[in-house]
Design a protein around this motif. Structure first.
Motif, PDB file in Angstrom:
ATOM      1  N   ILE A 182     -23.928  51.178 -37.019  1.00 59.83           N
ATOM      2  CA  ILE A 182     -24.650  49.739 -36.660  1.00 59.83           C
ATOM      3  C   ILE A 182     -26.453  50.603 -36.327  1.00 59.83           C
ATOM      4  CG2 ILE A 182     -25.036  48.102 -36.161  1.00 59.83           C
ATOM      5  CD1 ILE A 182     -21.826  48.218 -35.089  1.00 59.83           C
ATOM      6  N   ALA A 183     -26.652  51.466 -34.982  1.00 61.94           N
ATOM      7  CA  ALA A 183     -27.870  51.072 -34.602  1.00 61.94           C
ATOM      8  C   ALA A 183     -28.593  52.388 -35.699  1.00 61.94           C
ATOM      9  CB  ALA A 183     -27.807  52.241 -33.596  1.00 61.94           C
ATOM     10  N   GLN A 184     -27.727  53.212 -36.709  1.00 64.95           N
ATOM     11  CA  GLN A 184     -28.294  53.421 -37.934  1.00 64.95           C
ATOM     12  C   GLN A 184     -28.539  52.921 -38.630  1.00 64.95           C
ATOM     13  OE1 GLN A 184     -26.468  57.205 -39.416  1.00 64.95           O
ATOM     14  NE2 GLN A 184     -27.936  57.850 -40.738  1.00 64.95           N
ATOM     15  N   GLU A 185     -28.009  52.299 -39.356  1.00 66.37           N
ATOM     16  CA  GLU A 185     -28.546  51.269 -39.992  1.00 66.37           C
ATOM     17  C   GLU A 185     -29.887  50.482 -40.099  1.00 66.37           C
ATOM     18  OE1 GLU A 185     -26.494  51.495 -42.873  1.00 66.37           O
ATOM     19  OE2 GLU A 185     -26.789  48.685 -44.090  1.00 66.37           O
ATOM     20  N   ALA A 186     -29.582  50.270 -38.917  1.00 66.37           N
ATOM     21  CA  ALA A 186     -30.790  48.905 -38.222  1.00 66.37           C
ATOM     22  C   ALA A 186     -31.932  49.997 -38.113  1.00 66.37           C
ATOM     23  CB  ALA A 186     -29.975  48.780 -36.893  1.00 66.37           C
ATOM     24  N   GLY A 187     -32.343  50.961 -37.881  1.00 62.20           N
ATOM     25  CA  GLY A 187     -33.173  52.040 -37.143  1.00 62.20           C
ATOM     26  C   GLY A 187     -33.886  52.249 -35.366  1.00 62.20           C
ATOM     27  N   VAL A 188     -32.309  51.653 -34.786  1.00 62.99           N
ATOM     28  CA  VAL A 188     -32.943  51.498 -34.040  1.00 62.99           C
ATOM     29  C   VAL A 188     -31.508  52.763 -32.975  1.00 62.99           C
ATOM     30  CG1 VAL A 188     -33.304  49.314 -33.835  1.00 62.99           C
ATOM     31  CG2 VAL A 188     -30.810  49.723 -33.288  1.00 62.99           C
ATOM     32  N   SER A 189     -31.669  53.184 -31.233  1.00 66.96           N
ATOM     33  CA  SER A 189     -30.780  53.809 -30.911  1.00 66.96           C
ATOM     34  C   SER A 189     -29.323  52.610 -30.035  1.00 66.96           C
ATOM     35  CB  SER A 189     -31.761  54.789 -29.713  1.00 66.96           C
ATOM     36  OG  SER A 189     -31.451  53.179 -28.160  1.00 66.96           O
ATOM     37  N   PRO A 190     -28.521  53.318 -30.286  1.00 69.16           N
ATOM     38  CA  PRO A 190     -27.060  52.908 -30.475  1.00 69.16           C
ATOM     39  C   PRO A 190     -27.360  52.433 -28.399  1.00 69.16           C
ATOM     40  CG  PRO A 190     -26.944  55.081 -30.550  1.00 69.16           C
ATOM     41  CD  PRO A 190     -28.248  55.006 -30.353  1.00 69.16           C
ATOM     42  N   GLY A 191     -28.312  52.739 -27.434  1.00 68.47           N
ATOM     43  CA  GLY A 191     -28.310  52.104 -26.510  1.00 68.47           C
ATOM     44  C   GLY A 191     -29.119  51.245 -26.921  1.00 68.47           C
ATOM     45  N   LEU A 192     -29.919  50.038 -27.453  1.00 72.12           N
ATOM     46  CA  LEU A 192     -30.672  49.085 -27.793  1.00 72.12           C
ATOM     47  C   LEU A 192     -29.105  48.310 -27.858  1.00 72.12           C
ATOM     48  CD1 LEU A 192     -32.994  47.857 -27.459  1.00 72.12           C
ATOM     49  CD2 LEU A 192     -32.807  48.361 -30.330  1.00 72.12           C
ATOM     50  N   LEU A 193     -28.053  48.698 -28.829  1.00 64.94           N
ATOM     51  CA  LEU A 193     -27.235  47.500 -29.115  1.00 64.94           C
ATOM     52  C   LEU A 193     -26.814  47.193 -27.662  1.00 64.94           C
ATOM     53  CD1 LEU A 193     -25.488  48.185 -32.225  1.00 64.94           C
ATOM     54  CD2 LEU A 193     -24.435  47.240 -30.567  1.00 64.94           C
ATOM     55  N   ARG A 194     -26.883  48.156 -26.724  1.00 67.19           N
ATOM     56  CA  ARG A 194     -25.723  48.205 -25.952  1.00 67.19           C
ATOM     57  C   ARG A 194     -26.619  47.174 -25.152  1.00 67.19           C
ATOM     58  NH1 ARG A 194     -24.033  48.810 -20.028  1.00 67.19           N
ATOM     59  NH2 ARG A 194     -21.630  47.314 -20.961  1.00 67.19           N
ATOM     60  N   HIS A 195     -27.840  47.308 -24.859  1.00 66.92           N
ATOM     61  CA  HIS A 195     -28.970  46.781 -24.146  1.00 66.92           C
ATOM     62  C   HIS A 195     -29.161  44.968 -24.578  1.00 66.92           C
ATOM     63  CE1 HIS A 195     -32.718  45.533 -22.466  1.00 66.92           C
ATOM     64  NE2 HIS A 195     -33.362  45.033 -23.029  1.00 66.92           N
ATOM     65  N   HIS A 196     -29.422  44.462 -26.214  1.00 69.21           N
ATOM     66  CA  HIS A 196     -29.792  43.213 -26.865  1.00 69.21           C
ATOM     67  C   HIS A 196     -27.583  42.690 -26.144  1.00 69.21           C
ATOM     68  CE1 HIS A 196     -33.411  43.184 -27.610  1.00 69.21           C
ATOM     69  NE2 HIS A 196     -33.243  44.340 -28.042  1.00 69.21           N
ATOM     70  N   PHE A 197     -26.570  43.389 -27.212  1.00 74.33           N
ATOM     71  CA  PHE A 197     -25.304  42.586 -26.974  1.00 74.33           C
ATOM     72  C   PHE A 197     -24.458  42.203 -25.659  1.00 74.33           C
ATOM     73  CE2 PHE A 197     -27.563  42.955 -30.895  1.00 74.33           C
ATOM     74  CZ  PHE A 197     -27.451  41.427 -31.112  1.00 74.33           C
ATOM     75  N   GLY A 198     -24.248  43.784 -25.093  1.00 76.47           N
ATOM     76  CA  GLY A 198     -23.295  43.768 -23.763  1.00 76.47           C
ATOM     77  C   GLY A 198     -22.105  45.380 -24.117  1.00 76.47           C
ATOM     78  N   SER A 199     -22.169  44.671 -24.995  1.00 74.36           N
ATOM     79  CA  SER A 199     -20.650  45.572 -25.836  1.00 74.36           C
ATOM     80  C   SER A 199     -20.742  45.234 -27.502  1.00 74.36           C
ATOM     81  CB  SER A 199     -19.411  45.227 -25.315  1.00 74.36           C
ATOM     82  OG  SER A 199     -19.146  43.876 -25.999  1.00 74.36           O
ATOM     83  N   LYS A 200     -19.618  46.325 -28.160  1.00 69.69           N
ATOM     84  CA  LYS A 200     -19.363  45.444 -29.776  1.00 69.69           C
ATOM     85  C   LYS A 200     -18.756  44.746 -29.967  1.00 69.69           C
ATOM     86  CE  LYS A 200     -17.066  48.656 -32.875  1.00 69.69           C
ATOM     87  NZ  LYS A 200     -15.997  48.957 -33.279  1.00 69.69           N
ATOM     88  N   GLU A 201     -17.219  44.141 -28.925  1.00 70.13           N
ATOM     89  CA  GLU A 201     -16.972  42.727 -28.905  1.00 70.13           C
ATOM     90  C   GLU A 201     -17.689  42.382 -28.769  1.00 70.13           C
ATOM     91  OE1 GLU A 201     -13.954  42.605 -29.956  1.00 70.13           O
ATOM     92  OE2 GLU A 201     -14.549  40.412 -29.474  1.00 70.13           O
TER      93      GLU A 201
END
Lengths: 228, 228
Positions: free
Chosen positions: A41-60
DNA sequence: TAGCTCACTATACGCTCATATAGTGCGGCC
DNA sequence: GGCCGCACTATATGAGCGTATAGTGAGCTA
């Protein structure tokens, strides 16, 4: 306007948060929840995996945001279509707007992967269908609820089987051409009886004995065997 | 009792190999391929994970064995039923034999998870349906292939959605009671037209403009308002 | 009895995943 | 100007996975 992030994304200057959410919806729809990693997901969005956690907390949690967003967006788009007086039968919708195809695919996946939001939508659709049938086609059945459940289950189930239906047809049902062919068959399906009443009566009679309190599947589901 | 093998066979003194295979079919059907670990299968079969590898080499190889076995077994059971002259319409079968339910669930999962064997079975069913329709109900459509693909897709798709259909119905469609209710609705569905021809004609006309050689994924602009 | 086979177990390896933490650059505010 | 807050990246951690291998004991043959 039905314009928005996901279908006619317009531009790449979305916030990173929105890009992550859209990428997740796209990938979840294609590969399922478990088949998609946060790295994908991070790659598709062009960001780092960490940012995903920053914004959403978890995959779930991201998944729940996607559920809510997809549901909300689909409702809004449908409202738009209804206001514009377009054909509103579910089966005919997907061809008109690429976003709808994506959202339907996402929600179908969510249904299969077990999302409570999607399940609620399924139940709503059943209730809506039930009301529609009892109002507009009251003679087709005596059991509106079961008829509606089967109807919605078949409709969404076929979407789940789109890969196989497309292969059997020789054309992807998510392209305009493929969708038209499928919609045509669907229209035939809904407007002409496939079985003659005599056969159905006979089949019903054949099933009748099962209705007895005899336990054909008395053993049901594993009482003792497995060890937890 | 049902802790035994997979259907009628019978006893717990099956070879470990057979127990592993049966456990795998059960778990794959319930949780999907990726949702099932070799440890789960080993535990369900009451053996060590290593033995699984000893007998089958890999998870993927085990899965292929399961595919072939499920396909083969389902065909054999159906042949038996046909010989006994029972109702042979696919939708009516599951209530009579618990094993059939399990095998159908397995194959539906295999379809969703992408198994080549199950895909071939799907294609066979489409071809068979196509022939049946052209012979016994030639007036329902002009596009036999599409009609058959939609038919099989809906049928198997509804099985994939069994959880949601069951919830909407308030009864598990894999129990005898639930299955009877579903089969009844299905019979209504197949024997009474849901939409009146006038509406269908109008819908077809509304879709017609889409048949133009417009690029389906054209970005930026909406592919025009849909007729009407 | 000795020796072999083989179904079967226990344990370890290497990898990928979601999640966690530490660090960086930049715009707004006093 | 100097500090704070926040979007964002790089890297670490630990769990769980499929897979691999070494070991064990029962049963057979001679």
């Amino acid at each position: 306007m039905v314009g928005g992030p996901i279908g006619d994304p317009a531009f790449e200057d979305l916030t990173a948060r929105a890009r992550i959410r859209d990428a997740a919806i796209r990938l979840f729809a294609e590969r399922g929840i478990d088949g998609t990693t946060v790295r994908d997901i991070a790659q598709e969005a062009g960001v780092s995996p960490g940012l995903l956690r920053h914004h959403f907390g978890s995959k779930e949690a991201l998944r729940e945001v996607c559920d809510a967003y997809a549901l909300d967006r689909l409702v809004k788009i449908k409202e738009d279509l209804v206001f514009e007086g377009k054909v509103a039968t579910p089966g005919f919708l997907p061809s008109v707007h690429p976003t709808i195809v994506l959202l339907y695919r996402y929600l179908t996946r969510a249904l299969l992967d077990g999302s409570s939001g999607a399940a609620a939508m399924f139940d709503d659709m059943v209730t809506l269908s039930e009301q529609w049938i009892s109002k507009h086609a009251p003679t087709v059945t005596e059991d509106y609820r079961a008829y509606a459940a089967v109807f919605v289950g078949m409709q969404s189930g076929m979407l789940a089987m789109h890969e196989h239906v497309s292969r059997a047809l020789g054309v992807d049902i998510f392209t305009t051409e493929g969708h038209l062919r499928m919609a045509g068959a669907l229209a035939d399906f809904y407007s002409h009886p496939l079985l003659d009443p005599g056969f159905v009566t006979k089949a019903r009679a054949a099933m009748e004995p099962l209705r007895a309190p005899n336990p054909p599947t008395a053993t049901g589901t594993d009482p003792g065997a497995e060890g937890a």
